[in-house]
Design a protein around this motif. Structure first.
Motif, PDB file in Angstrom:
ATOM      1  N   ARG A  86      49.189  46.837  46.739  1.00 55.62           N
ATOM      2  CA  ARG A  86      49.192  47.016  45.279  1.00 55.62           C
ATOM      3  C   ARG A  86      50.622  47.049  44.741  1.00 55.62           C
ATOM      4  O   ARG A  86      50.934  46.399  43.747  1.00 55.62           O
ATOM      5  N   CYS A  87      51.469  47.834  45.392  1.00 56.10           N
ATOM      6  CA  CYS A  87      52.864  47.955  44.932  1.00 56.10           C
ATOM      7  C   CYS A  87      53.586  46.613  44.973  1.00 56.10           C
ATOM      8  O   CYS A  87      54.376  46.302  44.088  1.00 56.10           O
ATOM      9  N   LEU A  88      53.308  45.832  46.006  1.00 56.55           N
ATOM     10  CA  LEU A  88      53.987  44.545  46.144  1.00 56.55           C
ATOM     11  C   LEU A  88      53.412  43.466  45.223  1.00 56.55           C
ATOM     12  O   LEU A  88      54.132  42.571  44.796  1.00 56.55           O
ATOM     13  N   LEU A  89      52.112  43.539  44.938  1.00 57.38           N
ATOM     14  CA  LEU A  89      51.474  42.482  44.159  1.00 57.38           C
ATOM     15  C   LEU A  89      51.457  42.748  42.655  1.00 57.38           C
ATOM     16  O   LEU A  89      51.356  41.808  41.871  1.00 57.38           O
ATOM     17  N   GLN A  90      51.577  43.990  42.217  1.00 54.55           N
ATOM     18  CA  GLN A  90      51.538  44.292  40.781  1.00 54.55           C
ATOM     19  C   GLN A  90      52.614  43.566  39.983  1.00 54.55           C
ATOM     20  O   GLN A  90      52.335  43.107  38.879  1.00 54.55           O
ATOM     21  N   PRO A  91      53.847  43.420  40.502  1.00 53.95           N
ATOM     22  CA  PRO A  91      54.850  42.675  39.722  1.00 53.95           C
ATOM     23  C   PRO A  91      54.465  41.218  39.463  1.00 53.95           C
ATOM     24  O   PRO A  91      55.008  40.584  38.579  1.00 53.95           O
ATOM     25  N   LEU A  92      53.518  40.690  40.234  1.00 48.30           N
ATOM     26  CA  LEU A  92      53.071  39.316  40.018  1.00 48.30           C
ATOM     27  C   LEU A  92      52.030  39.232  38.905  1.00 48.30           C
ATOM     28  O   LEU A  92      51.510  38.160  38.620  1.00 48.30           O
ATOM     29  N   CYS A  93      51.712  40.382  38.288  1.00 52.71           N
ATOM     30  CA  CYS A  93      50.750  40.463  37.187  1.00 52.71           C
ATOM     31  C   CYS A  93      49.365  39.952  37.597  1.00 52.71           C
ATOM     32  O   CYS A  93      48.711  39.236  36.845  1.00 52.71           O
ATOM     33  N   LEU A  94      48.939  40.309  38.775  1.00 57.03           N
ATOM     34  CA  LEU A  94      47.604  39.949  39.240  1.00 57.03           C
ATOM     35  C   LEU A  94      46.632  41.051  38.883  1.00 57.03           C
ATOM     36  O   LEU A  94      46.993  42.225  38.818  1.00 57.03           O
ATOM     37  N   GLN A  95      45.383  40.675  38.684  1.00 59.82           N
ATOM     38  CA  GLN A  95      44.346  41.678  38.505  1.00 59.82           C
ATOM     39  C   GLN A  95      43.952  42.154  39.888  1.00 59.82           C
ATOM     40  O   GLN A  95      43.522  41.379  40.730  1.00 59.82           O
ATOM     41  N   ILE A  96      44.100  43.450  40.135  1.00 61.03           N
ATOM     42  CA  ILE A  96      43.851  43.993  41.464  1.00 61.03           C
ATOM     43  C   ILE A  96      42.621  44.894  41.414  1.00 61.03           C
ATOM     44  O   ILE A  96      42.547  45.814  40.625  1.00 61.03           O
ATOM     45  N   SER A  97      41.653  44.580  42.250  1.00 59.28           N
ATOM     46  CA  SER A  97      40.428  45.360  42.348  1.00 59.28           C
ATOM     47  C   SER A  97      40.336  45.965  43.742  1.00 59.28           C
ATOM     48  O   SER A  97      40.776  45.364  44.709  1.00 59.28           O
ATOM     49  N   THR A  98      39.735  47.128  43.807  1.00 55.24           N
ATOM     50  CA  THR A  98      39.528  47.769  45.095  1.00 55.24           C
ATOM     51  C   THR A  98      38.052  48.066  45.252  1.00 55.24           C
ATOM     52  O   THR A  98      37.421  48.590  44.325  1.00 55.24           O
ATOM     53  N   PHE A  99      37.515  47.723  46.387  1.00 62.52           N
ATOM     54  CA  PHE A  99      36.120  48.018  46.707  1.00 62.52           C
ATOM     55  C   PHE A  99      36.113  48.955  47.891  1.00 62.52           C
ATOM     56  O   PHE A  99      36.623  48.641  48.949  1.00 62.52           O
TER      57      PHE A  99
END
Length: 82
Positions: free
Chosen positions: A67-80
């Motif tokens: 999450r920390c690494l991918l958030q700067p890419l402005c991706l929608q991140i979901s967790t299941f």
């Protein structure tokens, strides 16, 4: 992607499983960094939409690192969670 008809990447990483403090969950910083690189490459190629990318991680700490690494890419991140 090596085979666009089978959009799956399996990459071997010589990383190290780690834990922080007394958390029971594991993470691998080298794996997380490689996921970030691959996601960035896929997005910048212009052939893959961000909504077509999925990352599966078995450990809660690894999900947090991703999450920390991918958030700067402005991706929608979901967790299941199971």
């Amino acid at each position: 992607l090596p085979n666009p008809r089978l959009p799956l990447l399996v990459i071997g990483i010589a990383g190290r499983d780690e834990r922080e403090g007394n958390s029971p969950s594991w993470f691998n910083a080298a794996e997380a960094a490689e996921v970030r690189r691959v996601v960035d490459d896929l997005r910048s190629s212009g052939r893959v939409d961000a909504r077509q990318i999925g990352v599966i991680a078995p450990y809660r700490k690894q999900v947090g690192k991703l999450r920390c690494l991918l958030q700067p890419l402005c991706l929608q991140i979901s967790t299941f969670n199971r």
